[in-house]
Design a protein around this motif. Structure first.
Motif, PDB file in Angstrom:
ATOM      1  N   LEU A  62       2.070 119.664  39.901  1.00 39.82           N
ATOM      2  CA  LEU A  62       3.147 118.890  40.521  1.00 39.82           C
ATOM      3  C   LEU A  62       4.326 119.842  40.675  1.00 39.82           C
ATOM      4  O   LEU A  62       4.795 120.408  39.687  1.00 39.82           O
ATOM      5  CB  LEU A  62       3.527 117.696  39.661  1.00 39.82           C
ATOM      6  N   SER A  63       4.816 120.015  41.906  1.00 36.91           N
ATOM      7  CA  SER A  63       5.888 120.975  42.160  1.00 36.91           C
ATOM      8  C   SER A  63       7.061 120.304  42.849  1.00 36.91           C
ATOM      9  O   SER A  63       6.882 119.394  43.671  1.00 36.91           O
ATOM     10  CB  SER A  63       5.384 122.125  43.040  1.00 36.91           C
ATOM     11  N   PHE A  64       8.261 120.791  42.535  1.00 41.09           N
ATOM     12  CA  PHE A  64       9.493 120.289  43.134  1.00 41.09           C
ATOM     13  C   PHE A  64      10.283 121.450  43.720  1.00 41.09           C
ATOM     14  O   PHE A  64      10.362 122.518  43.109  1.00 41.09           O
ATOM     15  CB  PHE A  64      10.383 119.610  42.088  1.00 41.09           C
ATOM     16  N   SER A  65      10.884 121.239  44.874  1.00 37.66           N
ATOM     17  CA  SER A  65      11.925 122.161  45.308  1.00 37.66           C
ATOM     18  C   SER A  65      13.138 121.906  44.419  1.00 37.66           C
ATOM     19  O   SER A  65      13.153 120.938  43.656  1.00 37.66           O
ATOM     20  CB  SER A  65      12.250 121.922  46.796  1.00 37.66           C
ATOM     21  N   PRO A  66      14.163 122.758  44.458  1.00 37.56           N
ATOM     22  CA  PRO A  66      15.247 122.636  43.473  1.00 37.56           C
ATOM     23  C   PRO A  66      15.854 121.231  43.372  1.00 37.56           C
ATOM     24  O   PRO A  66      16.286 120.653  44.371  1.00 37.56           O
ATOM     25  CB  PRO A  66      16.270 123.657  43.966  1.00 37.56           C
ATOM     26  N   VAL A  67      15.860 120.702  42.152  1.00 34.12           N
ATOM     27  CA  VAL A  67      16.505 119.431  41.837  1.00 34.12           C
ATOM     28  C   VAL A  67      17.731 119.771  40.994  1.00 34.12           C
ATOM     29  O   VAL A  67      17.597 120.420  39.952  1.00 34.12           O
ATOM     30  CB  VAL A  67      15.561 118.490  41.060  1.00 34.12           C
ATOM     31  N   PRO A  68      18.933 119.361  41.415  1.00 30.84           N
ATOM     32  CA  PRO A  68      20.154 119.805  40.724  1.00 30.84           C
ATOM     33  C   PRO A  68      20.190 119.468  39.241  1.00 30.84           C
ATOM     34  O   PRO A  68      20.604 120.286  38.414  1.00 30.84           O
ATOM     35  CB  PRO A  68      21.271 119.087  41.478  1.00 30.84           C
ATOM     36  N   SER A  69      19.771 118.251  38.870  1.00 31.87           N
ATOM     37  CA  SER A  69      19.839 117.836  37.477  1.00 31.87           C
ATOM     38  C   SER A  69      18.982 116.602  37.288  1.00 31.87           C
ATOM     39  O   SER A  69      18.445 116.038  38.251  1.00 31.87           O
ATOM     40  CB  SER A  69      21.293 117.534  37.071  1.00 31.87           C
ATOM     41  N   GLY A  70      18.867 116.175  36.041  1.00 31.52           N
ATOM     42  CA  GLY A  70      18.097 114.974  35.747  1.00 31.52           C
ATOM     43  C   GLY A  70      17.007 115.247  34.731  1.00 31.52           C
ATOM     44  O   GLY A  70      16.564 116.388  34.565  1.00 31.52           O
ATOM     45  N   TYR A  71      16.584 114.201  34.056  1.00 39.04           N
ATOM     46  CA  TYR A  71      15.544 114.328  33.050  1.00 39.04           C
ATOM     47  C   TYR A  71      14.161 114.255  33.688  1.00 39.04           C
ATOM     48  O   TYR A  71      13.928 113.521  34.656  1.00 39.04           O
ATOM     49  CB  TYR A  71      15.651 113.220  32.008  1.00 39.04           C
ATOM     50  N   TYR A  90       1.595 124.362  31.829  1.00 38.56           N
ATOM     51  CA  TYR A  90       2.724 125.230  32.154  1.00 38.56           C
ATOM     52  C   TYR A  90       3.865 124.373  32.685  1.00 38.56           C
ATOM     53  O   TYR A  90       3.668 123.535  33.570  1.00 38.56           O
ATOM     54  CB  TYR A  90       2.340 126.257  33.227  1.00 38.56           C
ATOM     55  N   LEU A  91       5.053 124.569  32.132  1.00 36.71           N
ATOM     56  CA  LEU A  91       6.279 123.965  32.644  1.00 36.71           C
ATOM     57  C   LEU A  91       7.186 125.104  33.071  1.00 36.71           C
ATOM     58  O   LEU A  91       7.669 125.868  32.242  1.00 36.71           O
ATOM     59  CB  LEU A  91       6.970 123.110  31.574  1.00 36.71           C
ATOM     60  N   GLN A  92       7.417 125.229  34.357  1.00 35.62           N
ATOM     61  CA  GLN A  92       8.175 126.351  34.893  1.00 35.62           C
ATOM     62  C   GLN A  92       9.379 125.843  35.675  1.00 35.62           C
ATOM     63  O   GLN A  92       9.311 124.824  36.366  1.00 35.62           O
ATOM     64  CB  GLN A  92       7.274 127.201  35.797  1.00 35.62           C
ATOM     65  N   GLY A  93      10.502 126.556  35.571  1.00 38.16           N
ATOM     66  CA  GLY A  93      11.708 126.192  36.296  1.00 38.16           C
ATOM     67  C   GLY A  93      12.445 125.006  35.711  1.00 38.16           C
ATOM     68  O   GLY A  93      13.307 124.421  36.369  1.00 38.16           O
ATOM     69  N   LEU A  94      12.133 124.653  34.464  1.00 39.12           N
ATOM     70  CA  LEU A  94      12.819 123.574  33.758  1.00 39.12           C
ATOM     71  C   LEU A  94      13.599 124.151  32.579  1.00 39.12           C
ATOM     72  O   LEU A  94      13.401 125.308  32.194  1.00 39.12           O
ATOM     73  CB  LEU A  94      11.807 122.535  33.269  1.00 39.12           C
ATOM     74  N   LYS A 137      13.472 125.771  41.616  1.00 40.16           N
ATOM     75  CA  LYS A 137      12.147 125.294  41.965  1.00 40.16           C
ATOM     76  C   LYS A 137      11.344 125.133  40.676  1.00 40.16           C
ATOM     77  O   LYS A 137      11.353 126.025  39.817  1.00 40.16           O
ATOM     78  CB  LYS A 137      11.465 126.283  42.903  1.00 40.16           C
ATOM     79  N   SER A 138      10.676 124.002  40.508  1.00 41.02           N
ATOM     80  CA  SER A 138       9.971 123.749  39.246  1.00 41.02           C
ATOM     81  C   SER A 138       8.514 123.384  39.495  1.00 41.02           C
ATOM     82  O   SER A 138       8.146 122.893  40.578  1.00 41.02           O
ATOM     83  CB  SER A 138      10.673 122.642  38.454  1.00 41.02           C
ATOM     84  N   ARG A 139       7.720 123.616  38.463  1.00 38.20           N
ATOM     85  CA  ARG A 139       6.272 123.428  38.600  1.00 38.20           C
ATOM     86  C   ARG A 139       5.685 122.980  37.271  1.00 38.20           C
ATOM     87  O   ARG A 139       5.956 123.586  36.235  1.00 38.20           O
ATOM     88  CB  ARG A 139       5.630 124.751  39.042  1.00 38.20           C
ATOM     89  N   ILE A 140       4.915 121.903  37.306  1.00 37.09           N
ATOM     90  CA  ILE A 140       4.197 121.410  36.121  1.00 37.09           C
ATOM     91  C   ILE A 140       2.706 121.486  36.439  1.00 37.09           C
ATOM     92  O   ILE A 140       2.269 120.969  37.478  1.00 37.09           O
ATOM     93  CB  ILE A 140       4.578 119.949  35.798  1.00 37.09           C
ATOM     94  N   SER A 141       1.947 122.139  35.601  1.00 43.43           N
ATOM     95  CA  SER A 141       0.519 122.268  35.878  1.00 43.43           C
ATOM     96  C   SER A 141      -0.284 122.102  34.599  1.00 43.43           C
ATOM     97  O   SER A 141       0.202 122.327  33.490  1.00 43.43           O
ATOM     98  CB  SER A 141       0.207 123.636  36.518  1.00 43.43           C
TER      99      SER A 141
END
Length: 239
Positions: free
Chosen positions: A164-173, A187-191, A216-220
């Motif tokens: 599951l990947s996101f382009s940059p999200v400014p903030s939030g849980y 893997y939790l990347q960009g968090l 940019k964040s990525r959960i795999s």
């Protein structure tokens, strides 16, 4: 396979329906979810359920009446119809709140979709309850009647052996849990709190309250099923 989205509306908590179905989409009312659709002026392509909540079963060629004594919940039965029609992306509304067992059942529906190669998103309205709030909490935006983070509405999704990947999200849980007994190669990347090749279990909630940091964040996960909770606003950042 269909290119559109299958929208399923159940009878749980639902503050509003903000989607606008296209011709390619399929809208299914699960039992009393029909009321939410009628209130929002959205036509149901299919109405399915045992109608124990709606009380009076609707009549028509697009109605499937189920027995009250059955294995599938109305929501799962609706999802099965969507799969049968060829849809691969599902948005579930009215699937939380009320009876906690129904909420848990709908988390299992998300896992069922993920484990069968589909995408499912459970839309969760903001929790509201009365609680004591001191001055410090008020300064950061909490009120006496609002649960979760201020103004938050969440989406829950499940990922099996995937990304599951996101382009940059400014903030939030964002919280990541193992739904399967073990989830390996996580893997939790960009968090804010990264993980590399970790093993999560369904008895230790180490992934609670991670945070987006504007990257940019990525959960795999290589092997297992993750349950991921993120703010509704971040849905537009999925890539």
């Amino acid at each position: 396979m269909k290119n559109g989205i299958c929208y399923v509306v159940g009878a749980g908590d639902c503050l509003s329906l903000e989607f606008h179905p296209s011709e390619e989409d399929l809208v299914i009312a699960a039992d009393a979810g029909l009321r939410y659709l009628e209130q929002s002026g959205i036509a149901a392509d299919l109405i399915i359920g045992d109608f124990d909540t709606l009380e009076n079963a609707p009549i028509g060629g697009n109605v499937i009446t189920l027995s009250c004594e059955k294995d599938d919940t109305d929501m799962l039965a609706a999802v099965r119809e969507g799969i049968k029609a060829g849809y691969t992306e599902f948005h579930l509304y009215g699937g939380t709140g009320g009876r906690i067992d129904h909420t848990i059942a709908n988390l299992q529906v998300l896992a069922y979709l993920a484990e069968n190669g589909r995408k499912g998103y459970l839309h969760c309205p903001q929790n509201r309850f009365v609680r004591p709030v001191d001055k410090k909490l008020k300064k950061v935006g909490y009120s006496e009647t609002t649960g979760n983070a201020p103004g938050s509405e969440n989406i829950i999704t499940a990922v099996t052996n995937g990304v599951l990947s996101f382009s940059p999200v400014p903030s939030g849980y964002i919280s990541v849990f193992s739904y399967s007994e073990k989830s390996e190669g996580v893997y939790l990347q960009g968090l804010k709190y990264p993980l590399a090749d970790a093993t999560l279990t369904n008895t230790f909630p180490i992934g609670t309250s991670n945070e987006f940091i504007g990257e940019k964040s990525r959960i795999s996960v290589k092997n297992g099923t993750l349950m991921i909770v993120f703010p509704k606003e971040a849905k537009e950042k999925l890539i």
